[in-house]
Each structure stands twice: as structure tokens, then as C-alpha cells.
Design a protein around this motif. Structure first.
Motif, PDB file in Angstrom:
ATOM      1  N   THR A   8      52.176  36.126 -26.051  1.00  0.00           N
ATOM      2  CA  THR A   8      51.296  35.559 -25.036  1.00  0.00           C
ATOM      3  C   THR A   8      50.407  36.619 -24.431  1.00  0.00           C
ATOM      4  O   THR A   8      50.813  37.777 -24.269  1.00  0.00           O
ATOM      5  N   ASP A   9      49.174  36.227 -24.092  1.00  0.00           N
ATOM      6  CA  ASP A   9      48.279  37.124 -23.375  1.00  0.00           C
ATOM      7  C   ASP A   9      48.388  36.908 -21.867  1.00  0.00           C
ATOM      8  O   ASP A   9      47.603  37.458 -21.097  1.00  0.00           O
ATOM      9  N   LEU A  10      49.367  36.089 -21.457  1.00  0.00           N
ATOM     10  CA  LEU A  10      49.658  35.826 -20.043  1.00  0.00           C
ATOM     11  C   LEU A  10      48.527  35.082 -19.338  1.00  0.00           C
ATOM     12  O   LEU A  10      48.423  35.104 -18.125  1.00  0.00           O
ATOM     13  N   SER A  11      47.680  34.388 -20.107  1.00  0.00           N
ATOM     14  CA  SER A  11      46.583  33.623 -19.528  1.00  0.00           C
ATOM     15  C   SER A  11      47.013  32.184 -19.281  1.00  0.00           C
ATOM     16  O   SER A  11      48.034  31.716 -19.788  1.00  0.00           O
ATOM     17  N   GLU A  12      46.213  31.472 -18.492  1.00  0.00           N
ATOM     18  CA  GLU A  12      46.475  30.058 -18.244  1.00  0.00           C
ATOM     19  C   GLU A  12      46.414  29.265 -19.547  1.00  0.00           C
ATOM     20  O   GLU A  12      47.148  28.291 -19.729  1.00  0.00           O
ATOM     21  N   ALA A  13      45.529  29.696 -20.458  1.00  0.00           N
ATOM     22  CA  ALA A  13      45.366  28.981 -21.729  1.00  0.00           C
ATOM     23  C   ALA A  13      46.637  29.011 -22.556  1.00  0.00           C
ATOM     24  O   ALA A  13      46.865  28.125 -23.381  1.00  0.00           O
ATOM     25  N   ALA A  14      47.484  30.037 -22.347  1.00  0.00           N
ATOM     26  CA  ALA A  14      48.704  30.167 -23.146  1.00  0.00           C
ATOM     27  C   ALA A  14      49.845  29.310 -22.619  1.00  0.00           C
ATOM     28  O   ALA A  14      50.862  29.143 -23.301  1.00  0.00           O
ATOM     29  N   HIS A  15      49.703  28.749 -21.423  1.00  0.00           N
ATOM     30  CA  HIS A  15      50.798  28.009 -20.810  1.00  0.00           C
ATOM     31  C   HIS A  15      51.184  26.764 -21.608  1.00  0.00           C
ATOM     32  O   HIS A  15      52.358  26.406 -21.667  1.00  0.00           O
ATOM     33  N   GLN A  16      50.191  26.092 -22.196  1.00  0.00           N
ATOM     34  CA  GLN A  16      50.507  24.891 -22.970  1.00  0.00           C
ATOM     35  C   GLN A  16      51.378  25.233 -24.169  1.00  0.00           C
ATOM     36  O   GLN A  16      52.320  24.518 -24.492  1.00  0.00           O
ATOM     37  N   ALA A  17      51.073  26.338 -24.829  1.00  0.00           N
ATOM     38  CA  ALA A  17      51.896  26.780 -25.957  1.00  0.00           C
ATOM     39  C   ALA A  17      53.300  27.149 -25.480  1.00  0.00           C
ATOM     40  O   ALA A  17      54.284  26.933 -26.194  1.00  0.00           O
TER      41      ALA A  17
END
Length: 281
Positions: A8-17
Motif C-alpha cells: 500500500t502507498d497509504l493513500s485513500e485510494a488504497a483503502h478499497q483494496a
């Protein structure tokens, strides 16, 4: 399946994954390991070695502090999703992203990698690729690429398996059943008939006879002229949650002239793509 790696890059976009990773870890009774990779800056200077050493030590410390601040956010997502009971470990590693993820997947003996992808377009996706696409292509275990816009309802009810009747796909099917069974998911074995010939239906019957027993199965040969469009249409029409494909490493000339179907699908589809590397079967 004992361990799932979540880069994870710890971004909001990664939360779904991350939500997908949590659900899979829970259903498969697997340990979940998150991984954040950072790259140290290249410093070209004629300064004293100890000066550069101090610089890198401070850089590592700053990265660690940032990572430490992000962990509570991951734990919050985990708790809000109802998975506070899961065993989740967190790793911070320096290095180039793709190489480091692949290395840690080996050292952790990961059975599955789950990661997000924001996608790309045009020449950029062909010549530059993406982190998720490169990991999907080179990993030594299955990789689930979850698009940023994927919507997960908490269940995996339908898994489509794109097949071309190869022997390696029989072994891949066995791996898919391991994921599908805890969810009681329906497995769709789908072949896209680009040649428009009835023999593909006969080959599907022969392929079916080779597969191990699984109660919730469907087989379909779909006629079409574009693999990507046909598969996306099938998934949308049947409420598919995950599309699985066996993937092959490309030679130099394939790299130039033929684009990986699974990698392309991971960019253009809002449903997760599960890549099963052919060289592991």
C-alpha cells in the motif's frame, strides 16, 4: 492459504483494496501483512561518508514516523469494517517498489498479493506500465488487482475464470476453488470464441471433464471480436465480482507488440482482476 500480502502507498485510494484484503484474510483464515515501500533519495555528492550516512538515517527515521502515524488509520479501517479480530502485521521497507514487493512476497511466503491500482491510459500504460501491472505480471503467487473505483458489498458471489482450455488452467482452477469455497461463490468458466467456431463449445465440454468437483459451476462460450469488451460485458451481465486469468511472462518481442490481457484488463475494468502466474502452476 496462510498469508496475504497487501502492498500500500497509504493513500485513500488504497483503502478499497484493503477492504478486499481484510475480507479475504477473514474468510480464508489467513494472516494479513501490510507493506509500505519507500525509496531513499539519490544523493550525489563528494561529501564525507558519515555525512551521507547521517542524512539517510534521518530520512529513514522520518519515513518511520510517517508510517507509524498511518498505522492507526489502517487499524481504524479494519475496525470499522468489523475485522478487529484479524491478525494484521505492518512492514515498512526501503527500496524500489516493484522489486521490494516481489522480494517481501517471497520472504513472507505470501500465498496471495492484494493491491490497489489507479489505472493508466494510452501510450503511458503500454510503455511505462504501473506498479500493480508489473507486480501482477512478475509475482510468484496470485495477485488480486483492485481498481480504485471497485465497489465491494462484502461478499464474493461470482468469480469468472477466463479459459483457453490449457492444462495449466486445471491447476489454476484448483487454486480458485480454495478462494471461492469459503464464500460459496459461483464459478463461471468463460471462453471468448474469437474464431466463431462450434469446436470451442466441444472443447469446453472436454475441459469441464478435467476439473475437480465443485458444486456451484457454470460454463459458457461467448462469441465476440474483442476479448476485453466481451469479458467486461459478461461480468456486468452476470454480476461477477472477480475476473480470474492465468498470466504468462512476455518475451522481448511480446513486450513490444502484444499487450498482456490480464494487465490491460486491470487498467480498464472496475472489477478486481485475479492474476494466476502460469510459471507457478
Amino acid at each position: 492459504m496462510k498469508k496475504i500480502l497487501f502492498p500500500t502507498d497509504l493513500s485513500e485510494a488504497a483503502h478499497q483494496a484493503f477492504i478486499y484484503a481484510l475480507h479475504l484474510a477473514d474468510k480464508l483464515k489467513a494472516e494479513l501483512v501490510t507493506l509500505h515501500v519507500y525509496q531513499k533519495p539519490e544523493v550525489r555528492a563528494g561529501g564525507l561518508p558519515h555525512t551521507l550516512s547521517e542524512f539517510y538515517e534521518q530520512y529513514d527515521l522520518d519515513e518511520f514516523e510517517n508510517f507509524k502515524d498511518k498505522i492507526p488509520q489502517l487499524r481504524k479501517v479494519q475496525e470499522e469494517a468489523g475485522f478487529a479480530h484479524l491478525n494484521v502485521q505492518h512492514r515498512l521497507e526501503p527500496g524500489r517498489t516493484v522489486e521490494t514487493v516481489l522480494k517481501i512476497a517471497k520472504t513472507e511466503q505470501a500465498d496471495l498479493i492484494v493491491m490497489g491500482t489507479t489505472g493508466a491510459r494510452g501510450l503511458k500504460e503500454i510503455f511505462m506500465g504501473s506498479v500493480a501491472g508489473e507486480i501482477l505480471e512478475n509475482a510468484d503467487c496470485p495477485v488480486l488487482a483492485v481498481p480504485e473505483k471497485a465497489v465491494f458489498d462484502g461478499e464474493i458471489d461470482d468469480i469468472a475464470f477466463a479459459v483457453s482450455f490449457e492444462e495449466e488452467e486445471v491447476k489454476a482452477f484448483e487454486q480458485l476453488v480454495e478462494i471461492a469455497r469459503p464464500f460459496n461463490a459461483k464459478m463461471h468458466c468463460v471462453n471468448v470464441d474469437l474464431a466463431h467456431t462450434a469446436s470451442y463449445t466441444q472443447r469446453m465440454h472436454a475441459f469441464r471433464e478435467k476439473l475437480p468437483t465443485y458444486d456451484n459451476l457454470a460454463f459458457e462460450v461467448v462469441d465476440g471480436t474483442d476479448l476485453k469488451d466481451v469479458l467486461i460485458g459478461y461480468m456486468q451481465g452476470h454480476g461477477v465480482d472477480i475476473l480470474a486469468m492465468v498470466t504468462h511472462k512476455r518475451s522481448f518481442f511480446q513486450e513490444l507488440f502484444r499487450y498482456s490481457h490480464a494487465k490491460e484488463m486491470s487498467y480498464h475494468c472496475n472489477m478486481p482482476i485475479l492474476s494466476i502466474p502460469a510459471h507457478t502452476l
